[in-house]
Design an enzyme around this catalytic site. Structure first.
Site, PDB file in Angstrom:
ATOM      1  N   ARG A 107      -7.693   7.276 -14.856  1.00 22.63           N
ATOM      2  CA  ARG A 107      -6.348   7.806 -14.617  1.00 22.63           C
ATOM      3  C   ARG A 107      -5.316   7.129 -15.522  1.00 22.63           C
ATOM      4  O   ARG A 107      -4.368   7.771 -15.977  1.00 22.63           O
ATOM      5  CB  ARG A 107      -5.967   7.701 -13.141  1.00 22.63           C
ATOM      6  CG  ARG A 107      -4.834   8.624 -12.753  1.00 22.63           C
ATOM      7  CD  ARG A 107      -4.628   8.720 -11.240  1.00 22.63           C
ATOM      8  NE  ARG A 107      -5.329   9.837 -10.619  1.00 22.63           N
ATOM      9  CZ  ARG A 107      -4.913  11.099 -10.622  1.00 22.63           C
ATOM     10  NH1 ARG A 107      -3.756  11.441 -11.196  1.00 22.63           N
ATOM     11  NH2 ARG A 107      -5.612  12.047 -10.051  1.00 22.63           N
ATOM     12  N   GLU A 138       1.988  10.230  -4.424  1.00 21.15           N
ATOM     13  CA  GLU A 138       1.992   9.182  -5.442  1.00 21.15           C
ATOM     14  C   GLU A 138       3.000   9.382  -6.579  1.00 21.15           C
ATOM     15  O   GLU A 138       3.589   8.404  -7.041  1.00 21.15           O
ATOM     16  CB  GLU A 138       0.592   9.055  -6.074  1.00 21.15           C
ATOM     17  CG  GLU A 138      -0.498   8.630  -5.117  1.00 21.15           C
ATOM     18  CD  GLU A 138      -1.877   8.838  -5.716  1.00 21.15           C
ATOM     19  OE1 GLU A 138      -2.322   9.992  -5.826  1.00 21.15           O
ATOM     20  OE2 GLU A 138      -2.510   7.839  -6.096  1.00 21.15           O
TER      21      GLU A 138
HETATM   22  N1  MTE Z   1       3.064   7.130   2.751  1.00 22.61           N
HETATM   23  C1  MTE Z   1       3.012   6.285   3.802  1.00 22.61           C
HETATM   24  N2  MTE Z   1       4.032   6.295   4.683  1.00 22.61           N
HETATM   25  N3  MTE Z   1       1.963   5.430   3.974  1.00 22.61           N
HETATM   26  C2  MTE Z   1       0.913   5.379   3.078  1.00 22.61           C
HETATM   27  O1  MTE Z   1      -0.033   4.610   3.258  1.00 22.61           O
HETATM   28  N4  MTE Z   1      -0.054   6.295   0.988  1.00 22.61           N
HETATM   29  C3  MTE Z   1       0.235   6.943  -0.280  1.00 22.61           C
HETATM   30  C4  MTE Z   1       1.009   8.241  -0.059  1.00 22.61           C
HETATM   31  N5  MTE Z   1       2.117   8.033   0.831  1.00 22.61           N
HETATM   32  C5  MTE Z   1       0.949   6.270   1.949  1.00 22.61           C
HETATM   33  C6  MTE Z   1       2.055   7.154   1.851  1.00 22.61           C
HETATM   34  C7  MTE Z   1      -0.950   7.243  -1.080  1.00 22.61           C
HETATM   35  S1  MTE Z   1      -1.633   6.016  -2.006  1.00 22.61           S
HETATM   36  C8  MTE Z   1      -1.496   8.498  -1.128  1.00 22.61           C
HETATM   37  S2  MTE Z   1      -2.812   8.857  -2.136  1.00 22.61           S
HETATM   38  C9  MTE Z   1      -0.965   9.587  -0.297  1.00 22.61           C
HETATM   39  O2  MTE Z   1       0.115   9.185   0.526  1.00 22.61           O
HETATM   40  C10 MTE Z   1      -2.103  10.121   0.570  1.00 22.61           C
HETATM   41  O3  MTE Z   1      -1.686  11.089   1.447  1.00 22.61           O
HETATM   42  P1  MTE Z   1      -1.499  12.637   1.034  1.00 22.61           P
HETATM   43  O4  MTE Z   1      -2.609  13.004   0.120  1.00 22.61           O
HETATM   44  O5  MTE Z   1      -1.562  13.331   2.338  1.00 22.61           O
HETATM   45  O6  MTE Z   1      -0.170  12.734   0.372  1.00 22.61           O
HETATM   46  N1  LUZ Z   2      -9.809   9.646  -8.467  1.00 19.35           N
HETATM   47  C1  LUZ Z   2      -8.483   9.792  -8.367  1.00 19.35           C
HETATM   48  C2  LUZ Z   2     -10.542   9.007  -7.541  1.00 19.35           C
HETATM   49  O1  LUZ Z   2      -7.866  10.377  -9.239  1.00 19.35           O
HETATM   50  N2  LUZ Z   2      -7.861   9.293  -7.295  1.00 19.35           N
HETATM   51  C3  LUZ Z   2      -8.491   8.647  -6.313  1.00 19.35           C
HETATM   52  O2  LUZ Z   2      -7.854   8.212  -5.355  1.00 19.35           O
HETATM   53  C4  LUZ Z   2      -9.915   8.484  -6.416  1.00 19.35           C
HETATM   54  N3  LUZ Z   2     -10.634   7.849  -5.481  1.00 19.35           N
HETATM   55  C5  LUZ Z   2     -11.957   7.714  -5.628  1.00 19.35           C
HETATM   56  C6  LUZ Z   2     -12.565   8.215  -6.750  1.00 19.35           C
HETATM   57  N4  LUZ Z   2     -11.855   8.865  -7.676  1.00 19.35           N
HETATM   58 MO1  MOS Z   3      -3.841   6.820  -2.888  1.00 15.90          MO
HETATM   59  S1  MOS Z   3      -3.975   5.258  -4.207  1.00 15.90           S
HETATM   60  O1  MOS Z   3      -4.844   7.793  -3.909  1.00 15.90           O
HETATM   61  O2  MOS Z   3      -4.880   6.247  -1.668  1.00 15.90           O
END
Ligand code: MTE
Ligand code: LUZ
Ligand code: MOS
Length: 763
Positions: free
Chosen positions: A310, A713
């Site tokens: 990524r 993200e």
């Molecule tokens: N928001 C809150 N409040 N708590 C969390 O742990 N994790 C983040 C984001 N937002 C997180 C958050 C991360 S790393 C990801 S990948 C996404 O939420 C995952 O949830 P989603 O795919 O439903 O957006």
């Molecule tokens: N790839 C990615 C991944 O783009 N995001 C992720 O969170 C992930 N996790 C596991 C393996 N590939």
């Molecule tokens: Mo989020 S770093 O893809 O859990």
């Protein structure tokens, strides 16, 4: 419509009143034991033996386990293999789990874990990533993303710009530390309540560690108190250790980590060093770039492979590189194995991209936003990324123009320049940046989801899916989708805990894909049930099926109607199934991991931010005074949740770039293992003037659920604007034409170093 509304998080009131039940709030079942990990005190060593006799005799201690007590496989690698739950011979980092203790109370377990004697031979650790790289110590082979002829492009370029950036790591600092509660059942069954983003992986690893099958392990997750990627792969450590102790004692075992144990034993965002040689024309146009990353993998691979992928696929950020050679090395060090963290390698790629752009602008004495604009991927020109994906739905010009306007860029730029011309101590800085982020797991197999929907005879709906709730609002979004399909109020849909027995073989809730994947799976399940109920209604009203309309909790045929509950009851009486399992697999994506070419992402999402900062040139203290953000959410499923996600991500990104500093001593001991030494942003670090908006009228051109886009993200990377603004403030301390050297996190110390450096070069 329920979809698109700013509905509050289903647990919002429970979160703030303390009534939301986290695993540590669940009442102890009779006989419950509490557990603690035994951690390696050295960064590198050989384990000759473990003497647990003293610990075993301590008050309340019931069981102690090490690698020898594992009946199945001592391996919890998420992707590859050979990543032990408990150290066998090799001790690889301070904090590496060697075993675990179960006792009647938590305090007894922690005390006994400290009393276990490790007979070890200490060796000299490798702690520095550049040293590891020089020695050839890597956890996986290098990844190379190449397009065009870079050497020829650099040869022909008017100028070469070279740079290097130290990018700090980040601890997840979820409010709820890692925890699991394992309850043994009959016939070797094991129920595990785990704070995990990946219940399926916990299920599989618990089964393998115990030496049994997945069908004996039931993993449940109602909610996490934050995950942020830290519970994507590494919740398995805690869950497997708890299950092992539960198997050994036959009693329920709760393992929670103290903050210091959590920060020592579990991985973080990868700190990296990036280096570049970039060829540009005299007008500031990029012709080619050679970029290299050294990433701190730590002792094992964990998710480092896809994290680096990524980084490489986000080094372009918003810009077209006619020739590119992006290379990433996964350096093996005697430090904890780093893992997923919001953005998943993307932030390191994006900050490198923006560092290159800012440096080009400064050395060419051009307006940085002009350099950006001339290097943007053109709209509808069919330009492709270095990995071969065409840049579609390009909203770069739109989002950046809008945010520059709403932030009153021109007016404030002039005002800040005037201020800096007169104030020798406090310098201000201003910066704008765009983000383009690719949505989908870059491991194609993970882009699938399942959901299970039941309609009961009273018209109420039970919803379950493979996604997990970590505060991000996934559960309410998916409930909105189901309510929309049936045209019911959100209250009619019961949100239930994620459960491996209801929806199997799920992917982690990660890569921001939770609502895209699970929302679509639930949509398919609910639609299938509705489509079976429709003929029942048509027969009841004696009209053709296409005259049946679901609206406001009722089912209509012209001006006649019955309640949804009545139709549910009729459907049951007619022996129509009111339950469905939906499955969704993201279309269009493909990826050749060896060649690093393909279409890894279903779509791109776009955002832009303007940040203003002030620095004190005497102390290095710095602050973000104002931030303006515009984020593309497609047709947002829930504007309230999405705004919260954007705000939270931005502030978390600010923490990564300004105040969160991980510090290891020369013995490889992390010395920042709690809030007294590790500073996460607080309420007063939120920009006092904080203007956050969602791009309007921007449905996804791809067929996502109700044309929404992922949001979790991408906005974290918009915080790079704060770092760029700090660079701008530092640049005002030196002569024109000089590019600041500002490492991250840009702590007061780092800012002072950057000021000293640019003044020395100006002298
Ligand atoms: N928001 C809150 N409040 N708590 C969390 O742990 N994790 C983040 C984001 N937002 C997180 C958050 C991360 S790393 C990801 S990948 C996404 O939420 C995952 O949830 P989603 O795919 O439903 O957006
Ligand atoms: N790839 C990615 C991944 O783009 N995001 C992720 O969170 C992930 N996790 C596991 C393996 N590939
Ligand atoms: Mo989020 S770093 O893809 O859990």
């Amino acid at each position: 419509a329920v979809v698109g509304k700013g509905i509050a998080h289903d647990s919002a009131k429970k979160h703030v009143s303390g009534q939301a039940v986290y695993i540590d709030d669940m009442a102890d079942m009779p006989g419950t034991l509490h557990a603690a990990l035994i951690l390696s005190p050295v960064a590198k060593g050989t384990l000759n033996g473990v003497d647990a006799s003293e610990a075993a005799a301590m008050d309340g201690v019931v069981a102690i386990v090490t690698a020898d007590d594992i009946p199945g496989h001592n391996d919890i690698a998420p992707i590859l293999s050979g990543e032990p739950l408990f150290a066998e011979k090799a001790l690889d980092y301070v904090g590496m789990p060697v075993g675990a203790v179960a006792a009647e109370t938590f305090e007894q377990a922690v005390r006994a874990a400290h009393a276990v004697q490790l007979d070890l031979t200490e060796q000299t650790p490798v702690l520095d990533i550049e040293e590891a790289h020089a020695r050839g110590d890597h956890v996986i082979a290098p990844q190379r993303l190449v397009s065009g002829d870079v050497d020829a492009a650099l040869e022909k370029a008017d100028r070469i710009v070279e740079g290097r950036l130290e990018i700090g790591g980040q601890d997840h600092f979820y409010l709820e530390t890692q925890i699991a509660y394992a309850i043994p059942g009959e016939d070797g069954d094991m129920t595990v309540h785990s704070s995990t983003q990946h219940p399926t992986e916990v299920q599989h690893h618990v089964a393998h560690v115990l030496g049994g099958f997945a069908n004996a392990v039931d993993v449940q997750v109602r909610r996490m108190g934050g995950g942020f990627g830290g519970k994507e792969s590494q919740a398995t450590i805690i869950a497997c250790a708890a299950a092992l102790l539960a198997r050994k004692t036959g009693r329920p075992v709760r393992m929670r980590l103290k903050r210091s144990a959590d920060m020592s034993a579990t991985g973080k965002r990868h700190d990296m060093v990036s280096k570049w040689r970039i060829g540009v024309t005299d007008q500031g146009r990029i012709v080619g770039a050679d970029v290299e990353y050294l990433a701190r993998a730590g002792n094992t691979a964990d998710l480092t492979g896809p994290v680096i992928t990524r980084s490489l696929t986000h080094t372009d950020n918003a810009y077209h590189f006619p020739a590119a050679r992006f290379v990433g090395h996964a350096c093996k060090t005697n430090t904890v194995s780093n893992t997923a963290f919001r953005g998943f390698g993307g932030p390191q790629g994006v900050i490198t991209s923006e560092a290159m752009i800012d440096q080009i602008a400064r050395e060419l004495e051009m307006d940085p936003n002009r350099v950006r604009a001339i290097n943007y991927y053109g709209p509808d020109t069919g330009e492709t990324t270095p990995y071969g994906q065409p840049v579609e739905q390009n909203r770069l010009v739109e989002v950046t123009d809008l945010v520059l306007q709403s932030a009153q860029w021109q007016h404030r730029r002039a005002e800040i320049d005037a201020h800096n011309a007169t104030d020798p101590v406090i310098r201000r800085g201003l910066a704008m940046m765009p983000v383009k982020f690719g949505i989908s797991f870059n491991l194609p197999s993970l882009n699938q989801a399942g959901a299970l929907v039941h309609v009961y005879q009273d018209g109420s709906v039970h919803l379950n899916h493979g996604g997990t709730e970590m505060g991000q609002g996934l559960f309410v979004k998916v409930a909105q989708v189901v309510a929309e399909v049936f045209q019911l109020d959100i209250e009619a849909v019961k949100i239930t805990a994620t459960h491996t027995g209801k929806v199997p073989n799920t992917s982690p809730t990660a890569a921001s894909t939770g609502s895209d994947l699970n929302g679509m799976a639930a949509f398919k399940a609910a639609t299938a049930i509705r489509d079976r109920m429709t003929p029942v209604a048509a027969r009841h009203f004696d009209v053709p099926q296409d005259e049946i309309v679901f609206r406001e909790g009722r089912v209509h045929a012209g001006n006649r109607s019955i309640s949804f509950a009545e139709l549910a009851r009729m459907s049951w009486a007619e022996r129509v199934s009111l339950s469905e399992a939906g499955h969704y697999a993201t279309p269009k994506i493909h990826w050749d991991g060896k060649a690093m070419k393909g279409r890894p992402f279903f779509y791109f999402t776009y955002g832009a931010a303007v940040a203003e900062v002030a620095i004190d040139t005497l102390t290095g203290e710095n602050r973000c005074l104002r931030a303006d953000i515009l984020q593309d959410c497609g047709a947002s499923l829930n504007t309230a949740i999405d705004l919260g996600q954007i705000e939270g991500a931005f502030v978390q990104g600010m923490g990564w770039l300004t105040c969160e500093e991980l510090w290891w001593d020369d013995k490889g001991r992390l010395r920042t293992v709690g809030p007294s030494t590790y500073k996460i942003p607080g309420s007063r670090d939120v920009p006092p003037d904080f203007n956050v908006a969602i791009l309007e009228s921007a449905p996804n051109a791809e067929e996502t659920v109700f044309r929404s886009k992922a949001v979790g993200e991408p906005p974290l990377m918009l915080a790079v604007s704060v770092w760029l603004a700090l660079r701008d403030a530092v640049a005002s301390c030196g002569e024109p034409g000089l590019s600041p050297n500002l490492r991250t996190p840009a702590t007061p110390e780092a800012v002072l170093d950057a000021i000293d450096d640019i003044r020395a070069r100006s002298a």
